[in-house]
Design a protein around this motif. Structure first.
Motif, PDB file in Angstrom:
ATOM      1  N   ARG A 189      27.643   5.931  16.199  1.00  0.00           N
ATOM      2  CA  ARG A 189      27.967   5.766  17.614  1.00  0.00           C
ATOM      3  C   ARG A 189      26.747   6.223  18.411  1.00  0.00           C
ATOM      4  O   ARG A 189      26.736   7.297  18.982  1.00  0.00           O
ATOM      5  CB  ARG A 189      29.202   6.594  17.963  1.00  0.00           C
ATOM      6  CG  ARG A 189      30.490   6.100  17.316  1.00  0.00           C
ATOM      7  CD  ARG A 189      31.636   7.064  17.583  1.00  0.00           C
ATOM      8  NE  ARG A 189      32.926   6.502  17.219  1.00  0.00           N
ATOM      9  CZ  ARG A 189      33.453   6.518  16.008  1.00  0.00           C
ATOM     10  NH1 ARG A 189      32.768   7.078  15.016  1.00  0.00           N
ATOM     11  NH2 ARG A 189      34.639   5.985  15.758  1.00  0.00           N
ATOM     12  N   GLU A 241      31.689  14.993  24.476  1.00  0.00           N
ATOM     13  CA  GLU A 241      32.121  15.844  23.369  1.00  0.00           C
ATOM     14  C   GLU A 241      31.046  16.875  23.047  1.00  0.00           C
ATOM     15  O   GLU A 241      29.848  16.611  23.177  1.00  0.00           O
ATOM     16  CB  GLU A 241      32.419  15.002  22.126  1.00  0.00           C
ATOM     17  CG  GLU A 241      33.168  15.750  21.038  1.00  0.00           C
ATOM     18  CD  GLU A 241      33.814  14.816  20.025  1.00  0.00           C
ATOM     19  OE1 GLU A 241      34.537  15.330  19.153  1.00  0.00           O
ATOM     20  OE2 GLU A 241      33.626  13.584  20.113  1.00  0.00           O
ATOM     21  N   THR A 279      44.712  15.678  12.107  1.00  0.00           N
ATOM     22  CA  THR A 279      44.782  14.602  13.103  1.00  0.00           C
ATOM     23  C   THR A 279      45.739  13.521  12.643  1.00  0.00           C
ATOM     24  O   THR A 279      46.547  13.000  13.438  1.00  0.00           O
ATOM     25  CB  THR A 279      43.387  14.014  13.355  1.00  0.00           C
ATOM     26  OG1 THR A 279      42.556  15.027  13.935  1.00  0.00           O
ATOM     27  CG2 THR A 279      43.452  12.829  14.311  1.00  0.00           C
ATOM     28  N   GLY A 307      33.528   2.020  16.926  1.00  0.00           N
ATOM     29  CA  GLY A 307      34.118   2.136  18.254  1.00  0.00           C
ATOM     30  C   GLY A 307      33.758   0.946  19.129  1.00  0.00           C
ATOM     31  O   GLY A 307      33.806  -0.214  18.707  1.00  0.00           O
ATOM     32  N   ASN A 331      48.243   7.156  21.062  1.00  0.00           N
ATOM     33  CA  ASN A 331      48.445   7.452  19.647  1.00  0.00           C
ATOM     34  C   ASN A 331      49.696   8.297  19.451  1.00  0.00           C
ATOM     35  O   ASN A 331      49.984   9.192  20.243  1.00  0.00           O
ATOM     36  CB  ASN A 331      47.231   8.198  19.082  1.00  0.00           C
ATOM     37  CG  ASN A 331      45.947   7.397  19.202  1.00  0.00           C
ATOM     38  OD1 ASN A 331      45.666   6.546  18.389  1.00  0.00           O
ATOM     39  ND2 ASN A 331      45.179   7.685  20.249  1.00  0.00           N
ATOM     40  N   GLN A 345      33.556   9.633  28.661  1.00  0.00           N
ATOM     41  CA  GLN A 345      33.950  10.568  27.618  1.00  0.00           C
ATOM     42  C   GLN A 345      32.762  11.465  27.228  1.00  0.00           C
ATOM     43  O   GLN A 345      31.604  11.058  27.298  1.00  0.00           O
ATOM     44  CB  GLN A 345      34.415   9.803  26.377  1.00  0.00           C
ATOM     45  CG  GLN A 345      35.650   8.940  26.612  1.00  0.00           C
ATOM     46  CD  GLN A 345      35.854   7.966  25.468  1.00  0.00           C
ATOM     47  OE1 GLN A 345      36.521   8.288  24.499  1.00  0.00           O
ATOM     48  NE2 GLN A 345      35.282   6.779  25.580  1.00  0.00           N
ATOM     49  N   PHE A 388      33.070   5.779  22.361  1.00  0.00           N
ATOM     50  CA  PHE A 388      33.316   6.358  21.038  1.00  0.00           C
ATOM     51  C   PHE A 388      34.736   6.063  20.548  1.00  0.00           C
ATOM     52  O   PHE A 388      34.927   5.670  19.410  1.00  0.00           O
ATOM     53  CB  PHE A 388      33.094   7.877  21.087  1.00  0.00           C
ATOM     54  CG  PHE A 388      31.659   8.289  20.866  1.00  0.00           C
ATOM     55  CD1 PHE A 388      30.619   7.504  21.344  1.00  0.00           C
ATOM     56  CD2 PHE A 388      31.355   9.449  20.201  1.00  0.00           C
ATOM     57  CE1 PHE A 388      29.307   7.877  21.155  1.00  0.00           C
ATOM     58  CE2 PHE A 388      30.040   9.841  19.997  1.00  0.00           C
ATOM     59  CZ  PHE A 388      29.011   9.053  20.479  1.00  0.00           C
ATOM     60  N   TYR A 389      35.736   6.316  21.402  1.00  0.00           N
ATOM     61  CA  TYR A 389      37.120   6.199  20.959  1.00  0.00           C
ATOM     62  C   TYR A 389      37.923   5.176  21.772  1.00  0.00           C
ATOM     63  O   TYR A 389      38.954   4.713  21.309  1.00  0.00           O
ATOM     64  CB  TYR A 389      37.801   7.569  21.038  1.00  0.00           C
ATOM     65  CG  TYR A 389      37.013   8.660  20.336  1.00  0.00           C
ATOM     66  CD1 TYR A 389      36.924   8.685  18.951  1.00  0.00           C
ATOM     67  CD2 TYR A 389      36.342   9.643  21.056  1.00  0.00           C
ATOM     68  CE1 TYR A 389      36.194   9.672  18.305  1.00  0.00           C
ATOM     69  CE2 TYR A 389      35.606  10.635  20.413  1.00  0.00           C
ATOM     70  CZ  TYR A 389      35.531  10.643  19.046  1.00  0.00           C
ATOM     71  OH  TYR A 389      34.798  11.618  18.405  1.00  0.00           O
ATOM     72  N   THR A 390      37.478   4.889  22.973  1.00  0.00           N
ATOM     73  CA  THR A 390      38.122   3.884  23.817  1.00  0.00           C
ATOM     74  C   THR A 390      37.094   3.361  24.802  1.00  0.00           C
ATOM     75  O   THR A 390      36.139   4.057  25.150  1.00  0.00           O
ATOM     76  CB  THR A 390      39.331   4.485  24.579  1.00  0.00           C
ATOM     77  OG1 THR A 390      39.850   3.503  25.495  1.00  0.00           O
ATOM     78  CG2 THR A 390      38.927   5.714  25.377  1.00  0.00           C
ATOM     79  N   ARG A 395      43.777  -0.615  12.316  1.00  0.00           N
ATOM     80  CA  ARG A 395      42.591  -0.091  12.992  1.00  0.00           C
ATOM     81  C   ARG A 395      41.408   0.054  12.049  1.00  0.00           C
ATOM     82  O   ARG A 395      40.262  -0.185  12.426  1.00  0.00           O
ATOM     83  CB  ARG A 395      42.907   1.264  13.628  1.00  0.00           C
ATOM     84  CG  ARG A 395      41.704   1.903  14.313  1.00  0.00           C
ATOM     85  CD  ARG A 395      42.027   3.311  14.810  1.00  0.00           C
ATOM     86  NE  ARG A 395      42.884   3.282  15.979  1.00  0.00           N
ATOM     87  CZ  ARG A 395      43.343   4.380  16.594  1.00  0.00           C
ATOM     88  NH1 ARG A 395      43.034   5.578  16.113  1.00  0.00           N
ATOM     89  NH2 ARG A 395      44.116   4.288  17.653  1.00  0.00           N
ATOM     90  N   HIS A 427      35.723  12.691  11.098  1.00  0.00           N
ATOM     91  CA  HIS A 427      34.626  12.437  12.035  1.00  0.00           C
ATOM     92  C   HIS A 427      33.595  13.572  12.017  1.00  0.00           C
ATOM     93  O   HIS A 427      32.452  13.372  12.438  1.00  0.00           O
ATOM     94  CB  HIS A 427      35.166  12.289  13.463  1.00  0.00           C
ATOM     95  CG  HIS A 427      35.845  10.985  13.733  1.00  0.00           C
ATOM     96  ND1 HIS A 427      35.285   9.763  13.426  1.00  0.00           N
ATOM     97  CD2 HIS A 427      37.048  10.710  14.306  1.00  0.00           C
ATOM     98  CE1 HIS A 427      36.118   8.794  13.785  1.00  0.00           C
ATOM     99  NE2 HIS A 427      37.184   9.340  14.312  1.00  0.00           N
ATOM    100  N   THR A 445      39.468  16.363  11.168  1.00  0.00           N
ATOM    101  CA  THR A 445      39.188  14.938  11.060  1.00  0.00           C
ATOM    102  C   THR A 445      37.895  14.706  10.303  1.00  0.00           C
ATOM    103  O   THR A 445      36.956  15.518  10.383  1.00  0.00           O
ATOM    104  CB  THR A 445      39.076  14.283  12.449  1.00  0.00           C
ATOM    105  OG1 THR A 445      38.649  12.914  12.297  1.00  0.00           O
ATOM    106  CG2 THR A 445      38.077  15.005  13.328  1.00  0.00           C
TER     107      THR A 445
END
Length: 618
Positions: free
Chosen positions: A80, A256, A409, A599, A418, A254, A246-248, A527, A115, A113
């Protein structure tokens, strides 16, 4: 004036200094694959293993472990952004939760996770080699070595060294790293130590993709006598980054921030035919995720996960072969505003034996038994058979059962998109592999067929909808079954073709094909499962010219299931790589391809970086 003369003077000086020995040019057959119990020479391993040597790491057009791994056959790296700020690693169609990362045999599994398994606190310069074991490795390393395992190996030099690198490039990219070693002779033994630090940063290749990554890694080893060694590792990585896509793709702001700490202490006893290693380690991961970077009150997840483990492993060599035994205890916990406060404990027992018979055959078999209070005892056997046709050719086959516990997770994560599923059960797989290896006079060839059947595979899926965007929530489920099968073909030829001013030194090419047969409830959207690699082709050419220059050109074709294929061309040139003062330049995506790996992150087009290196030693 003095500054402008410094670099030319160093270049002239470096041409008159003896080059540091490139120790990674040794035959791979001399390398010992350092598993936690039985150690086997690379050329006698009865499974598909890729070795990324120190020279590979130094000359690959890459600034991170993740980028280096992306050139390994059968390994699916999904970044990513650039420089591996956050990447997911898969092997042979497996997902990022199904790959085990290790540092010198110590597991980097993250209970929150997968990740986070690539939050490796080691600067690239400090790595001696990387061992990529493809196929099930639960019998060797335990749970989560489901589709494969990647072991990062470091060493403690016997001499004083200091290596410094600095670079800059597109997107405001900049970085500096230093690796130093200082052996000390103490009254009660020789103490070897290495300290490595690095810092990388960038403004980002598109909106809100900036990052800062800092690593500190210390390793020390004390040889008490000929039989006993004590070793310690301490590592810390701090990563903060804009997480656009990254996630949406609904929230481009976003953000992190992740901090990972690792500490270990081990003791090794080695005398005659007996080797025993005991160790303890602690890994802590802190993760803060914001849906809106500058509005933490809007939506923020905070997680702190801890892993504490004790291990004892041993091997004994006798006329009957080599026996390996081991036991591990492990506690995982998390404190999270979303996942809650959770704890779980595991006990694992290992047993295996390897024999050589009828001169040309070798056989290895073992079992890993795992106890977890939610599921009781589970047993995972495995076996390997090899036949040495002659000094150059080898046939092998192996079978293994593997196992993965759901992450926290998977079990408990919930948000508007989710839904959690605390009733998940572990994934289990049966895998088979058959291969042929040829190694002679610089030519290496390997052909492999593999098959992995999984039941209770965990995948996030949802019901389809005529409404756009789909309002249904993603939910992790144990889908009924899936079979991955495929082939891998690889060729590497090390040569010295050419004259004094130009030499072609290496040519490599590989191809991987993976097919997936998924059996699940009809109509569900998946997914992860159907986004695995289908076709992967990698080619490389290395050369030397004018005495002090080296080039490494890499090309990749990647096609994933249900995703658009793409082609990438990367290159690196080094000047005086092993001497006191060196220069390097790298170009990525020279083909200027338009592609997405993970992503919703649009990866950059053509981009460049360049830097200097200093090798100071006695």
């Amino acid at each position: 004036m003095k500054k402008t003369l410094l670099i030319p003077a160093l270049i002239l000086l470096s041409n008159n200094i003896k080059a540091n020995q490139d120790t990674t040019t040794v035959d791979l057959g001399e390398i010992i694959i350092k598993e936690n119990r039985i150690e086997i020479p690379f050329n006698k391993v009865s499974r598909n293993v890729s070795i990324i040597s120190r020279k590979d790491i130094e000359t690959t057009p890459a600034r991170s472990i993740q980028e280096v791994l992306s050139f390994t056959p059968g390994v699916d790296v999904r970044q990513r952004g650039v420089s591996g700020v956050q990447s997911d690693i898969g092997i042979r169609g497996g997902g990022f939760e199904q790959t085990l990362m290790l540092i010198n045999g110590i597991k980097m599994t993250d209970p929150q996770t997968g990740h986070h398994i690539m939050n490796i606190p080691i600067p690239l310069q400090a790595i001696q080699r990387i061992e990529v074991m493809k196929g099930p490795a639960s019998r060797i390393y335990g749970q989560n070595a489901y589709a494969g395992a990647i072991n990062i190996v470091t060493t403690l030099p016997e001499t004083k060294t200091l290596n410094i690198q600095a670079y800059g490039g597109d997107f405001g990219m900049k970085g500096i790293s230093a690796v130093s070693s200082l052996p000390v002779n103490l009254p009660f033994g020789k103490y070897r130590q290495t300290l490595s630090v690095s810092h990388d940063a960038s403004n980002g290749h598109w909106y809100n993709s900036d990052y800062k990554v800092s690593n500190v890694f210390y390793e020390g080893g004390l040889d008490l006598n000929d039989k006993n060694e004590v070793r310690t590792m301490i590592g810390y990585t701090d990563r903060s980054f804009g997480a656009n896509g990254f996630y949406t793709n609904s929230f481009p702001d976003q953000w992190e921030s992740v901090q990972t700490f690792l500490a270990s202490l081990s003791h090794t006893y080695n005398h005659e035919n007996l080797n025993i290693q005991t160790r303890a380690y602690w890994r802590r991961n802190t993760d803060e995720f914001r849906l809106r970077r500058n509005e933490p009150a809007f939506f923020t997840n905070n997680h702190v996960s801890d892993v504490l483990a004790l291990e004892a492993n041993g091997r004994y060599e006798s006329n009957l072969g080599t026996t390996g035994l081991g036991i591990e205890g492990r506690q995982e916990s998390i404190d999270s505003n979303n996942l809650g406060e959770r704890k779980r404990s595991f006990l694992g027992v290992f047993a295996e034996h390897r024999i050589e018979f009828l001169e040309d055959f070798d056989f290895r078999a073992g079992v890993y038994s795992n106890y977890y209070n939610e599921y009781g005892w589970k047993h995972f056997p495995g076996a390997e058979l090899g036949y040495q046709i002659n000094n150059s050719s080898r046939l092998y086959t192996n079978y293994g059962a593997s196992y993965r516990i759901p992450s926290f997770t998977d079990l408990y994560y919930q948000d508007p998109s989710n839904l959690s599923n605390p009733d998940l059960v572990p994934e289990e797989a049966q895998s088979f592999e058959f291969g042929y290896k040829f190694n002679n006079k610089g030519l290496r060839l390997e052909l492999v067929y593999f098959n992995r059947f999984t039941k209770n595979l965990i995948d996030w899926n949802r019901e389809p909808s005529d409404i756009t965007p789909n309002p249904n929530q993603w939910t992790p489920r144990n889908i009924s079954e899936v079979t991955f099968q495929g082939i891998e073909a690889g060729l590497q030829y090390i040569l010295k073709l050419g004259g004094k001013n130009f030499k072609l030194t290496e040519v490599s090419v590989s191809y991987n094909y993976i097919d997936a047969n998924l059996n699940q409830a009809p109509g569900l959207e998946s997914r992860n499962t159907l986004s695995a690699l289908r076709h992967q082709a990698i080619a490389g050419i290395r050369s030397e010219f004018l005495g002090n220059f080296e080039t490494n050109i890499k090309a990749r074709y990647v096609e994933r299931m249900a995703l658009d294929p793409y082609f990438l061309l990367d290159a690196r040139i080094d000047y005086n790589r092993l001497k006191t003062f060196g220069l390097f330049a790298e170009a990525s995506n020279i083909s200027n391809s338009d592609y997405v790996e993970a992503g919703f992150v649009q990866m950059p087009g053509r981009w460049f970086r360049a830097g200097i290196s200093l090798n100071l030693f006695q």
